[in-house]
Write a protein that holds these residues in place. Structure first.
Motif: not given
Length: 529
Positions: A1-22
């Protein structure tokens, strides 16, 4: 399976992205490797079993109420964590105080056993603050998504206006969405292909036959699904391209190894809608104007000699081409390029004028374009066209049998508009030589024909101009012009002779007299200047 492209995260926030804000006080007790997981929401709950109310990708917060008393047994805690993992919860945050001073060891053990990410939330970090931080981050991400979608839709529209719209549209689609794409006509043949950079080129066309049969034989909006072992084709989905009466005009088939995000599906739906417009224009939308043009080219005499039924048929086709009624009047409009106008290519120009004048009857010409429209072409529309660097000759209202004559009248004003740079309306023009010639062209004629006279000093120039005007007014009659001017006939004769010598013209020639008379109508602006 191909790696998930960055564009696949559009309109959602990853757990990693969220933790960076806390705040850094949030302590990771167990990392279950869910940093790339897409978070749906942050939800506090003190229920013994919150899973019926949790969507996939939730960050669950608890102060430990479910683990008080008998709920804190190893079996109960293990069952609690297993239920969260089964519901695909992204992470669990355990709040210190008021029930516990530290995360229970039994909970930490269960999270390690079932690989659920676990955080310790200090008393200084309220659950409400965590939820607010997530909503703000999600809002920022959504704003970014909307900007990207707007930019993508603009790119798709530019593709539609290109000389090869279907190919360019697929190229724009695969640039924004990680898929391969195949456009198929109603006959099942491939019309265009698009492949994302470095991605799969799709599957053999023969393998798509079952899906195409379903797409081209069904009815209504739908999506057909399939899957293949070839790279980039684990998920293959097809959209029918339908006419306004639900006839199948073709299909768009896309392939990918990963599910598309809602934002990417939005782009796909936009592409499907634009492709439907293109195929409708090529088929249904083009029937009326093509039939009308064919009838008038092959049987021009039919307007004069054809029966009522035949003429009414032509009127019906004309009405369909103009989005009007059979009895509605129409106008001929010609557009002339002026300095600063941009050459957008014939296809884009045709589509532009079709849209602005709400008609399918547009012809690209060497001077610009000609169109037949039902619109009045008011000052607002005229201003919009002139902003694009064009000038118009706007015909008067007419009917089917008057179109040819209306076109000729519009054509007579084209040179005037080209020389003056000012748009004109046929019904506002004085139909005389001076009216058709226009002030700029008339002034140029006067300055050249009368140049030797105009170069004289005013005290000599003005009497000679007055004599010439009076003499031409009386059609060269010496006695009549002398009476009109209050001069002796010999004086008039002598001054006309001087004028002929100055101008080096034979004033007995009818053409010379006509040109001088026209020039005199515009001489005042030169004299005043």
């Amino acid at each position: 399976m191909l790696p998930e492209p960055a564009s696949a995260r559009l309109s959602f926030v990853t757990l990693e992205q969220f933790l960076e804000q806390l705040p850094p006080e949030l302590k990771t007790l167990h990392d279950g490797g869910s940093g790339a997981t897409l978070l749906r929401w942050v939800e506090p709950s003190e229920l013994e079993d919150p899973t019926p109310y949790l969507p996939e990708g939730e960050f669950l917060l608890t102060a430990g109420l479910p683990f008080l008393g008998k709920g804190g047994s190893a079996a109960k805690v293990d069952a609690y964590v297993r239920r969260l993992v089964g519901a695909k919860v992204a992470a669990l945050g355990f709040g210190i105080k008021p029930y516990f001073d530290a995360v229970p060891d039994v909970l930490l053990d269960a999270c390690r056993t079932h690989n659920l990410t676990l955080f310790e939330v200090p008393e200084s970090l309220p659950f409400a603050a965590i939820g607010l931080s997530f909503s703000q981050l999600l809002e920022t991400d959504n704003a970014r998504v909307f900007r990207q979608l707007a930019d993508t839709n603009r790119q798709l529209m530019r593709a539609v206006l290109s000389p090869r719209p279907e190919h360019e549209l697929l190229a724009a689609l695969v640039q924004r969405v990680p898929v391969w794409a195949v456009l198929v006509g109603a006959d099942g043949r491939v019309r265009a292909r698009g492949n994302s950079a470095g991605g799969s080129t799709g599957v053999e066309h023969s393998l798509l036959a079952p899906m195409l049969e379903r797409l081209l034989s069904g009815s209504g909006p739908r999506v057909e699904m399939d899957g293949f072992e070839e790279a980039g084709s684990a998920l293959v989905f097809g959209h029918p391209l339908r006419s306004t009466k639900d006839a199948n005009l073709g299909a768009l088939i896309l392939g990918s190894d990963v599910p598309l995000t809602p934002a990417q599906n939005n782009v796909v739906q936009s592409a499907v809608g634009l492709l439907e417009l293109l195929v409708r224009q090529r088929t249904n939308g083009s029937l009326a104007p093509s039939q009308l043009a064919t009838a008038m080219l092959l049987h021009p005499e039919s307007l004069a000699s054809g029966g009522t039924k035949h003429v009414n048929r032509l009127k019906d086709l004309l009405a369909q081409s103009l989005s009007s009624t059979r009895s509605g009047q129409m106008r001929v409009v010609q557009g002339i390029k002026v300095d600063g106008s941009v050459d957008d290519g014939p296809v884009r120009e045709v589509l532009q004028w079709r849209r602005l004048f709400d008609t399918k009857l547009v012809e690209i010409t060497d001077y610009g374009f000609a169109a037949i429209t039902r619109l009045r072409v008011d000052d607002s529309l005229l201003a919009d066209v002139e902003k694009l660097g064009w000038r118009l000759v706007i015909g008067e209202p007419t009917e089917l049998n008057g179109l040819a004559a209306a076109y000729q009248r519009v054509s007579t004003l084209r040179a005037r508009v080209l020389s003056t740079g000012v748009s004109a309306r046929v019904d506002e023009v004085t139909w005389s030589v001076t009216g058709l010639l226009g002030r700029d062209a008339g002034t140029m004629l006067a300055s050249r024909v009368l140049a030797p006279l105009l170069a004289l000093e005013p005290e000599r120039r003005d009497p000679l101009l007055s004599v010439l005007r009076g003499w031409l007014t009386e059609n060269g009659s010496w006695d009549a012009s002398a009476k009109l001017l209050g001069l002796h006939r010999n004086s008039v004769r002598r001054q006309i002779g001087v004028i002929g010598e100055l101008l080096e013209l034979d004033l007995n020639a009818a053409q010379v007299r006509a040109e001088l008379w026209i020039a005199l109508q515009y001489v005042d602006s030169l004299v005043d200047a």
